[in-house]
Write a protein that holds these residues in place. Structure first.
Motif, short mmCIF file in Angstrom:
data_model
loop_
_atom_site.label_atom_id
_atom_site.label_comp_id
_atom_site.label_asym_id
_atom_site.label_seq_id
_atom_site.Cartn_x
_atom_site.Cartn_y
_atom_site.Cartn_z
N ASP A 59 41.60 1.13 -84.46
CA ASP A 59 40.94 -0.19 -84.44
C ASP A 59 40.98 -0.80 -83.04
N ASP A 60 42.11 -0.70 -82.35
CA ASP A 60 42.23 -1.25 -81.00
C ASP A 60 41.30 -0.53 -80.03
N ILE A 61 41.19 0.78 -80.15
CA ILE A 61 40.29 1.55 -79.28
C ILE A 61 38.84 1.13 -79.52
N ARG A 62 38.45 1.02 -80.77
CA ARG A 62 37.08 0.60 -81.10
C ARG A 62 36.78 -0.80 -80.56
N LYS A 63 37.72 -1.71 -80.77
CA LYS A 63 37.54 -3.10 -80.31
C LYS A 63 37.38 -3.14 -78.79
N ALA A 64 38.24 -2.44 -78.08
CA ALA A 64 38.17 -2.42 -76.61
C ALA A 64 36.86 -1.80 -76.14
N ALA A 65 36.45 -0.71 -76.76
CA ALA A 65 35.22 -0.05 -76.36
C ALA A 65 34.00 -0.92 -76.65
N ASN A 66 33.96 -1.54 -77.81
CA ASN A 66 32.82 -2.38 -78.19
C ASN A 66 32.69 -3.64 -77.35
N LYS A 67 33.82 -4.17 -76.91
CA LYS A 67 33.80 -5.43 -76.15
C LYS A 67 33.94 -5.23 -74.65
N GLY A 68 34.06 -3.99 -74.20
CA GLY A 68 34.20 -3.73 -72.77
C GLY A 68 35.54 -4.20 -72.21
N LEU A 69 36.60 -4.08 -73.01
CA LEU A 69 37.92 -4.53 -72.60
C LEU A 69 38.78 -3.34 -72.18
N VAL A 70 39.88 -3.62 -71.52
CA VAL A 70 40.84 -2.58 -71.14
C VAL A 70 41.92 -2.52 -72.21
N LEU A 71 42.31 -1.31 -72.55
CA LEU A 71 43.36 -1.13 -73.54
C LEU A 71 44.58 -0.54 -72.85
N GLY A 72 45.70 -1.22 -72.97
CA GLY A 72 46.93 -0.74 -72.35
C GLY A 72 47.96 -1.85 -72.30
N SER A 73 49.03 -1.60 -71.56
CA SER A 73 50.09 -2.60 -71.43
C SER A 73 49.57 -3.80 -70.65
N LYS A 74 50.31 -4.90 -70.73
CA LYS A 74 49.94 -6.12 -70.02
C LYS A 74 49.83 -5.83 -68.52
N ARG A 75 50.79 -5.10 -67.99
CA ARG A 75 50.79 -4.76 -66.56
C ARG A 75 49.56 -3.93 -66.19
N PHE A 76 49.22 -2.94 -67.02
CA PHE A 76 48.07 -2.09 -66.74
C PHE A 76 46.79 -2.91 -66.73
N VAL A 77 46.62 -3.79 -67.73
CA VAL A 77 45.43 -4.63 -67.82
C VAL A 77 45.33 -5.52 -66.58
N GLU A 78 46.45 -6.12 -66.16
CA GLU A 78 46.46 -6.98 -64.98
C GLU A 78 46.06 -6.20 -63.72
N GLU A 79 46.55 -4.96 -63.61
CA GLU A 79 46.22 -4.14 -62.44
C GLU A 79 44.74 -3.79 -62.41
N VAL A 80 44.17 -3.46 -63.56
CA VAL A 80 42.75 -3.13 -63.61
C VAL A 80 41.91 -4.37 -63.33
N GLU A 81 42.33 -5.51 -63.85
CA GLU A 81 41.61 -6.76 -63.57
C GLU A 81 41.65 -7.08 -62.08
N ALA A 82 42.79 -6.87 -61.45
CA ALA A 82 42.92 -7.13 -60.01
C ALA A 82 42.02 -6.20 -59.21
N LEU A 83 41.93 -4.95 -59.62
CA LEU A 83 41.10 -3.98 -58.91
C LEU A 83 39.61 -4.27 -59.08
N THR A 84 39.21 -4.72 -60.27
CA THR A 84 37.79 -4.92 -60.55
C THR A 84 37.32 -6.35 -60.28
N GLY A 85 38.27 -7.28 -60.25
CA GLY A 85 37.88 -8.68 -60.08
C GLY A 85 37.24 -9.26 -61.33
#
Length: 106
Positions: A59-85
């Motif tokens: 369910d989490d994978i589907r939700k992330a894929a459908n909404k264009g979100l990153v799936l992972g730990s809080k730290r991982f998501v923050e790092e990807v957000e920082a890289l992509t802006g």
């Protein structure tokens, strides 16, 4: 869909996992890195499909894929957000609490 990935006729599994020669298929560079020999690559490829993804993780994978979100730990998501802006996690829906008071003050 199917119980076994080899049963799906449009999948590359028969070639990548079982060694069936398919004229239309060109091995992907990442597939070629799975091993030095055809047998090693096929074994590693089959291992990728050994377990089914079920329940909340699916369910989490589907939700992330459908909404264009990153799936992972809080730290991982923050790092990807920082890289992509870009914000890549789900925010709260709706207007902020107190938005009417702010509007009335203007």
């Amino acid at each position: 869909m199917v119980d076994d990935p080899a049963d799906y006729s449009w999948s590359s599994y028969q070639s990548n996992g079982l060694g069936k020669r398919v004229k239309l298929l060109t091995p992907h560079p990442q597939y070629l890195k799975l091993g030095k020999t055809d047998e090693e690559r096929q074994s590693c490829y089959r291992e990728l499909f050994r377990y089914q993804v079920e329940g909340k993780l699916l369910d989490d994978i589907r939700k992330a894929a459908n909404k264009g979100l990153v799936l992972g730990s809080k730290r991982f998501v923050e790092e990807v957000e920082a890289l992509t802006g870009k914000r890549l996690r789900e925010g709260k829906r709706g207007r902020r609490v107190g938005w009417r008071k702010e509007r009335d003050l203007v």
